[in-house]
Scaffold this active site. Structure first.
Site, PDB file in Angstrom:
ATOM      1  N   LYS B 249       0.837  -1.198   0.000  1.00  0.00           N
ATOM      2  CA  LYS B 249       0.000   0.000   0.000  1.00  0.00           C
ATOM      3  C   LYS B 249       0.876   1.255   0.000  1.00  0.00           C
ATOM      4  CE  LYS B 249      -3.936  -2.202   0.268  1.00  0.00           C
ATOM      5  NZ  LYS B 249      -4.966  -2.091   1.298  1.00  0.00           N
ATOM      6  N   GLN B 309      -0.113 -12.877  10.471  1.00  0.00           N
ATOM      7  CA  GLN B 309      -0.611 -12.764   9.104  1.00  0.00           C
ATOM      8  C   GLN B 309       0.626 -12.542   8.237  1.00  0.00           C
ATOM      9  OE1 GLN B 309      -3.140  -9.378   9.766  1.00  0.00           O
ATOM     10  NE2 GLN B 309      -1.497  -7.919   9.389  1.00  0.00           N
ATOM     11  N   ASP B 380      -1.907  -8.349  17.648  1.00  0.00           N
ATOM     12  CA  ASP B 380      -2.746  -7.681  16.662  1.00  0.00           C
ATOM     13  C   ASP B 380      -3.976  -8.533  16.336  1.00  0.00           C
ATOM     14  OD1 ASP B 380      -2.627  -5.343  14.698  1.00  0.00           O
ATOM     15  OD2 ASP B 380      -2.950  -7.035  13.321  1.00  0.00           O
ATOM     16  N   ASN B 381      -5.150  -7.919  16.404  1.00  0.00           N
ATOM     17  CA  ASN B 381      -6.387  -8.592  15.974  1.00  0.00           C
ATOM     18  C   ASN B 381      -6.541 -10.025  16.491  1.00  0.00           C
ATOM     19  OD1 ASN B 381      -7.801  -6.685  14.525  1.00  0.00           O
ATOM     20  ND2 ASN B 381      -6.738  -7.128  12.606  1.00  0.00           N
ATOM     21  N   GLU B 409      -5.100  -6.754  21.344  1.00  0.00           N
ATOM     22  CA  GLU B 409      -5.571  -5.611  20.564  1.00  0.00           C
ATOM     23  C   GLU B 409      -6.861  -5.990  19.853  1.00  0.00           C
ATOM     24  OE1 GLU B 409      -5.915  -2.996  16.943  1.00  0.00           O
ATOM     25  OE2 GLU B 409      -5.431  -5.119  16.903  1.00  0.00           O
ATOM     26  N   LYS B 520       1.427   4.437   9.278  1.00  0.00           N
ATOM     27  CA  LYS B 520       1.374   3.041   8.828  1.00  0.00           C
ATOM     28  C   LYS B 520       1.904   2.906   7.410  1.00  0.00           C
ATOM     29  CE  LYS B 520      -3.028   2.311   9.836  1.00  0.00           C
ATOM     30  NZ  LYS B 520      -4.288   1.549   9.866  1.00  0.00           N
ATOM     31  N   TYR B 521       1.846   4.010   6.643  1.00  0.00           N
ATOM     32  CA  TYR B 521       2.209   3.901   5.233  1.00  0.00           C
ATOM     33  C   TYR B 521       3.382   4.790   4.836  1.00  0.00           C
ATOM     34  CZ  TYR B 521      -2.437   1.981   5.670  1.00  0.00           C
ATOM     35  OH  TYR B 521      -3.511   1.274   6.112  1.00  0.00           O
TER      36      TYR B 521
END
Lengths: 660, 660
Positions: B249, B309, B380-381, B409, B520-521
Site C-alpha cells: 500500500k 498474518q 494484533d487482531n 488488541e 502506517k504507510y
C-alpha cells in the site's frame, strides 16, 4: 498443554443452579426457556440447538436456538411429562449461511466477477446433496443444474439464494466446528400441584366428636368434605405411627405424662411397631388406605409426615442399636440441644458405621407409604440430617415415582434452607411466618423471585404450624388472621394453615410462639363452626386462587408503590395479560390505613386515560378507573385486604357487566 | 443412584471466573482473599482451610479459613511469585471444638453430672495424644493425667478447656467428614508491570532525524531517554520484520505504492525473511538486542507486536501454502471483509488440516523473541484467531516464561473481548477511546471494577493508536489531549499513548478516525519539542502515578458525586487510607465548567468538621478544607483536570507543610 479444539464458546447457559451442580425445577406442561452466550472468533455465522432427553425418552432430541443480540441466544423446549429432563447445547459454524452473507455483501458492494464465489457455493450444495433424499435432493439437484448453465451470473446466484435452498442446505450440511456445552443440565419436572396447592394440616386424633376420645381415620374421612369445601388440596397429617411410652411428654410439654396423655406423635415407635405401622387408636393400615382414597375422590390428597427419629420404644432401638448415638457408658443418647433435652426421642446417627443399611431402611419406609397411596411428604427437621442423604433418598424415590413431592420443614439458617431445596426438596417452609412489615416482606419475596432461588426453591407459606403461633396472631385478633391468610394465599401459589387457624385460635404459652394446650401433647376436639370463625373468608381466598391463573405461579410477583408504610401493594399477571390480579393489604391489624396505589398501567397494557375495571374479588364489587392512582382505605375490622382483578374496558366488552 | 458421602457443603468459592473454567489474575506480592460458603447439617462446629500449590512449589500448602458470618468463611494466601497457583478448600468437622461447645453449654445450663461428657473429652484428647510429639504430647498427657484424678469435676473440666489444649487437639485430631471443594481454581500471578505501567508506542522507522530517511534501531536507542524522562515504562513498537512488496500500500492507504513507499509494517514477510527476521533498514537482530538492553538499563522494556498474518512474499507462503486459505482456482486468498479488501495481507488459516504444525511454528515465533529479550507482546487482531489457539499459546509461553505479558488488541463485541482476556491475555485494549461523557465513562468503569471482569480483565487505556484518532482529539485541541491523558492516567494503572499524541497531532482523514498521512504507510520524522507540545503535562501525570500507590491499581476506583454533568469526579485510595487521590476532570474541551464535588469524608476516615488538606498535584497547590463540599472551576485552557492528594491534618502533622 495439549492442543485442544473447542472452536465455539458456549457459556452462561441458563437456567442452571450453581453452574449445573443441582437441577432446576419446573412443572409438567411448562415451556423451558434456555439462554446462552454463543460465539467464536471472526465473522462466521453460527447455528445452535438445545439437545435434550428425559428419563421417559432417553434418546436425544433437538430444538433450535436463535441469536437474540450481542452474542446471546435463546430457545425453548416443552416439558411435557412429570419426569427428569437433561439438556445441553450444541453449536456449529453455519457454512452455507456464512457463504450467503459473504456473497451477498460482495454482490451489493459491486464485485463484478463472482465466479469463484459461485464455485464455492456449488461445492457446499453438492456436499449437502450427498446427504439429501426426496424433495431435498430434487431441490438441490435443480440448483446445481442451474449453476452449471451459461445463464447470467445474477440468475445463477439467485438460484442459490432461494429461502428453501438455504433452509435445506443449512439443515443437511455437515456441522463444522461442532462444539457441545461442557455440562448436561438437569430439570426436575414435578406435577403442577408441587407449585400450586393449598394445604390443610390436621391431627387425626383430634377429628373425633367426643372430647377426650381418640379420633380415628374414619373421623378424618368424615371431616374431609369440610376441608374440601374450604378449597384445600392437600390434607397433611402429623405422624400416624405408634407413640412411645418411655419418656412420654404430658400436657403442655410437661416432663411426665399423666395416665391417658397420648404423647407427641413425633415420638415414633412402640410395641405396636415403628415407621411403617399405624397407631392402633387411629385404625388399621386399611383404614388409612380408605382415608387416602376418600381424599382422592374429593380431588385432594393426603400428605404424611416423615420424621426420622425414634421413641426409646421403637423396634429399631432393639433391632439396630448401631443406628443410634451412644454414651461412653453404652446407653443410647436422647435428643438434646443443651441445655434443652428431649427424653422421648432418640435421634438417628446417619453417619454411623452401618449407614448404608440404615439409609436403605429409611428409603424402604418412604417407598412403603408411596405404595400405600401417599404422594406427598412433609419432612420433619431435615436440616439435622445430612444433605447427601436427602439428595440420595429423594432421587431414589422420584426415579421410581416422579409424582412424589417432598416439603422441607426446616426453619434454620438461609443457606441451609436453600441447600435442602437444592438437594431435591420440592417445597420448603419459609421465613414468611416472621415477616410482618412491608420492607421485610418485600425484600424476602424479591429474593425468592429475583435470585437463583427462583429456579429451585418453592416456598410454601404456612400462616401457622403446631410449633408456631406467630405473635401477630396472638395479639391481632380475627383481622390479623384474615390479613395473614390473604397475604399467604396471594403472594404464593403454595400456602397452608394448621387447623384451628380458621377458628382464630390465638392462645399461646406465655412469652413464646408455642400454642397453649398444644395438640402435640393432647387430643383437642373442636366445634368447627364456632362463632367468629373465618371459614368463609378462607373459602373465598381459595376460590379466588383457583379461578385466577395469575395466582398459580410465584415468579410473576411484582411489588408496586403504595404511599402508606402499612399498606403493601403487589400484583401478578399471566404472560398474555389476560388475567391480572392486584392485591393491597393493610399490615396493621389494629388500625385503618389509607393509601394511594400506583396501578402499573403500562405493564398491564392499559393506555394513559383508558378506562379500566377494578373488580374486587372478596366483596365482588366493581369500580371503573381511568388513571394510575387509586385511593383506598383498608379497615381491619371489615376488610384488611383487597384483591382486584383488572380488566381493560374497551378490549373485551363482553367481560364487563354493563354489556352482558 | 450410588450412595455418596460429601458431608460438608463447600460452595460459592471466590475468586473464580466462570465457576473456575478460567484462571483469575493477580500480581506477585498480592494477598489473595478467598471466600466460600461452608456448612453441614446440624450444629457441629466446622474447621476449614485453603489448600494451595504453585508451579514453583508443587506440594500442597495450607492456610486457615475462619467463619465470618451466616456460614460465610474467609482467609487469604500470599502470592509471592510470578507463576501459576492453584487453590481449593478442605473443610472438616472440628470434633473437639464441638465437644467444648456442648460441654460448656451443659455446664452453664446447670447440668450437675458431667461424667459422661468428660469421658468423651478424654477420648478425643487420647486420640490426639496418639498423633502428638514433643510439647504437644506433654501437654495432652498432663490433661489426661488430670482427668483421671479425683479432683473436683470443675477443675478437671477446666484442664480440657485451656486454650493451648484446644489449639493442640484441633490441630492434631483426625479430620472427620473431610470434604474437598469439587474444583481446583487457578490464579495466574503476573509481574506487577502487568497491572501498573505507562506505554509509549513508536514506529522505529520514524525515529531518525532526517525526513524521508528510514530510522534504525540505533535511532530508537537515542530516543529512549526522551521516553524515559516522560515516565513511560513500556516502549511498544509495531512489527519490525521485513515488509512485503506484492500488493504494498502507498501513502494514506492508497492501492499502489510509489517507489520508495515503505509499506505497512503489518504486511509481514519478504525475501529477507518472516516473523523471526528484522527489517534490514532497521538494522540487524543484534541491533535489536542492543535496543532491548538499552531500554532495560533505563528501567523500561520493549514490547513487540505479534501480527499472525503474512504478506504474499512471506517465506511461509512458499514453504507452507497449506497454512493459508485457497480459492476454488487454487490461488491464495488475501484478507477481505467484503466489500473491503487487503491485497497486501494473507490471513492464516488456523483451522487448516496442518493446524498442529502451524500452531507449533507460531509458538516458536513467540519463544524466539522471548529468547531475544522481549517480555511483552501486543497482539494484533486476536479476535480473528481461535480462542483455543490463544489459550494454548499463552499457557505454553507462560509455563516456560511466566514473566511474559500479552496485550490483546481487540476492538470488537464485548463478550469476544472478555473471552480473550479469559483465554489468557494479560491486558486488553478497551472501549475507553470511545467513552467521552460522564455517564458512559462511569458505567464502563463500574463494569470493569464491579463485575466478574475485575478478576481477569486488565484494561490498558490507550488515548490514541495508529488506527484511532478519536474525534474529541481531532476537534478539541490541546485541552482535549490533556483531558484524555489525565483520565487515562488516573482511571487506570495501565495507560498508553501513541507517539505524536504529546505533540497534539490531530489531523485525520476526512470523516474518519484514521490519521491523515498515517505512519502506517510512510516515514514521519517529527520535531519532538515543537511548540504546543504537552510533554511536561504527560511527564507530570506519570510522576504523579508513580508517587501515589493508590493509582497503582484499578479495583479501588470509586465514583463520587459532582453536580455538573460535564465534570466527572472519582477517587482511589490504598487499603490503609494512607494514600488518597481524588480526581475531577472537565470532559468538555470547549468551555469552563464549575462543579461542587462531594468529598467522601467518611470513606477517607475524616470526621465531620475535621480539617484536611487538598494537595493539587499537577499545580502543587494546597488548600485546607473542613467540609465535604468543595467548589471548583475547571477551565480547559489552563487545567481540564485536578488531581488531589487528600491528607488528614491532625493525624499526620509532619506531612503538612506548615509544620515542616
Amino acid at each position: 498443554m495439549k492442543k485442544e479444539r473447542r472452536p465455539i464458546v458456549i457459556s452462561r447457559v441458563q437456567p442452571a443452579v450453581d453452574d449445573g451442580r443441582y437441577p432446576v425445577k419446573r412443572e409438567a406442561g411448562d415451556r423451558l426457556t434456555v439462554t446462552a452466550d454463543i460465539f467464536k472468533e471472526g465473522h462466521d455465522i453460527l447455528a445452535a440447538a438445545i439437545q435434550y432427553r428425559s428419563q421417559d425418552t432417553p434418546e436425544w432430541q433437538e430444538s433450535p436456538l436463535r441469536l437474540v443480540d450481542n452474542d446471546g441466544w435463546a430457545g425453548s423446549i416443552l416439558l411435557e411429562s412429570n419426569t427428569r429432563y437433561w439438556f445441553t447445547i450444541e453449536a456449529w459454524t453455519d457454512r452455507f449461511a456464512s457463504w450467503v452473507d459473504d456473497v451477498t455483501r460482495r454482490a451489493q458492494g459491486g464485485q463484478a466477477d463472482l465466479t469463484s464465489e459461485l464455485l464455492e457455493g456449488a461445492r457446499l450444495v453438492t456436499q449437502a446433496r450427498a446427504r439429501a433424499a426426496g424433495a431435498d435432493a430434487d431441490l438441490l439437484e435443480s440448483v446445481l443444474a442451474r449453476a452449471g448453465t451459461a445463464d447470467a451470473q445474477e440468475a445463477r446466484l439467485d438460484a442459490f439464494l432461494q429461502p428453501a435452498v438455504r433452509e435445506a442446505v443449512c439443515r443437511l450440511q455437515e456441522r463444522v466446528d461442532a462444539t457441545r456445552y461442557d455440562r448436561e443440565l438437569e430439570v426436575v419436572v414435578d406435577r403442577v400441584r408441587a407449585r400450586f396447592a393449598a394445604w390443610y394440616e390436621l391431627f387425626p386424633r383430634s377429628q373425633g366428636k367426643v372430647p377426650g376420645r381418640h379420633g380415628t381415620f374414619d373421623d378424618c374421612i368424615e371431616r374431609l368434605p369440610d376441608v374440601q369445601r374450604m378449597g384445600f388440596d392437600v390434607v397433611y397429617v402429623p405422624p400416624i405411627h405408634p407413640i412411645g411410652r418411655t419418656g412420654r411428654k404430658g400436657r403442655d410439654n410437661s416432663l411426665t405424662a399423666a395416665p391417658g396423655d397420648p404423647g407427641s406423635p413425633w415420638a415414633i415407635g412402640g410395641l405396636e411397631g415403628g415407621h411403617t405401622a399405624v397407631h392402633p387408636d387411629l385404625g388399621k393400615l386399611d383404614d388409612f388406605r380408605r382415608l387416602v382414597s376418600a381424599a382422592e375422590r374429593l380431588g385432594m390428597e393426603v400428605a404424611l409426615d416423615i420424621a426420622f427419629q425414634c421413641s426409646p420404644d421403637h423396634p429399631w432401638v432393639r433391632e439396630h442399636p448401631e443406628w443410634f448415638y451412644h454414651r461412653p457408658d453404652g446407653t443410647i443418647r436422647y435428643a438434646e440441644n443443651p441445655p434443652k433435652k428431649y427424653q422421648d426421642i432418640f435421634p438417628i446417627n446417619f453417619n454411623c458405621e452401618a449407614w448404608e443399611a440404615l439409609w436403605d431402611e429409611l428409603l424402604h419406609v418412604v417407598l412403603f407409604w408411596v405404595e400405600h397411596g401417599v404422594l406427598t411428604f412433609r419432612v420433619d427437621n431435615p436440616h439435622t440430617k445430612p444433605f447427601d442423604f436427602w439428595r440420595w433418598l429423594i432421587r431414589e424415590v422420584q426415579e421410581r415415582h416422579p409424582e412424589v413431592v417432598f416439603l422441607s420443614e426446616a426453619f434454620t439458617r438461609p443457606k441451609v434452607m436453600r441447600e435442602l431445596a437444592k438437594a431435591g426438596f420440592s417445597q420448603s417452609y419459609t421465613y414468611f411466618t416472621w415477616r410482618n412489615f412491608k420492607e421485610e416482606l418485600t425484600e424476602y419475596f424479591q429474593e425468592l423471585v429475583g435470585s437463583e432461588m427462583r429456579e429451585y426453591f418453592r416456598g410454601n407459606l404456612f400462616v401457622n404450624t403446631p410449633d408456631i403461633l406467630p405473635e401477630v396472631l396472638q395479639r391481632g385478633g380475627p383481622a390479623a388472621f384474615q390479613m395473614r391468610a390473604a397475604l399467604a394465599a396471594t403472594l404464593s401459589p403454595l400456602w397452608g394453615i394448621y387447623s384451628g387457624f380458621e377458628l382464630c385460635e390465638g392462645a399461646a404459652m406465655p412469652g413464646s410462639e408455642e400454642y397453649a394446650r398444644s395438640e402435640k401433647y393432647e387430643i383437642r376436639v373442636r366445634d368447627w363452626s364456632s362463632p367468629g370463625n373465618i371459614v368463609d373468608y378462607i373459602t373465598r381466598l381459595n376460590a379466588i386462587r383457583r379461578e385466577n391463573p395469575a395466582l398459580h405461579t410465584l415468579l410473576n410477583l411484582r411489588f408496586y408503590p403504595s404511599d402508606s408504610s402499612q399498606v403493601i401493594f403487589y400484583g401478578k399477571m399471566t404472560a398474555d395479560r389476560d388475567n391480572v390480579i392486584l392485591v393491597a393489604v393493610n399490615l396493621d391489624p389494629f388500625a385503618a390505613h389509607s393509601a394511594t396505589l400506583a396501578v402499573p398501567l403500562e405493564e398491564i397494557g392499559i393506555s394513559a386515560g383508558e378506562t379500566y375495571e377494578l373488580h374486587e374479588l372478596l366483596s365482588d364489587e366493581r369500580q371503573l378507573a381511568h388513571e394510575g392512582s387509586v385511593a383506598i382505605e383498608l379497615a381491619p375490622a371489615t376488610s384488611p385486604a383487597r384483591i382486584y382483578r383488572v380488566r381493560r374496558w374497551r378490549r373485551r366488552e363482553q367481560d364487563f357487566p354493563y354489556f352482558r
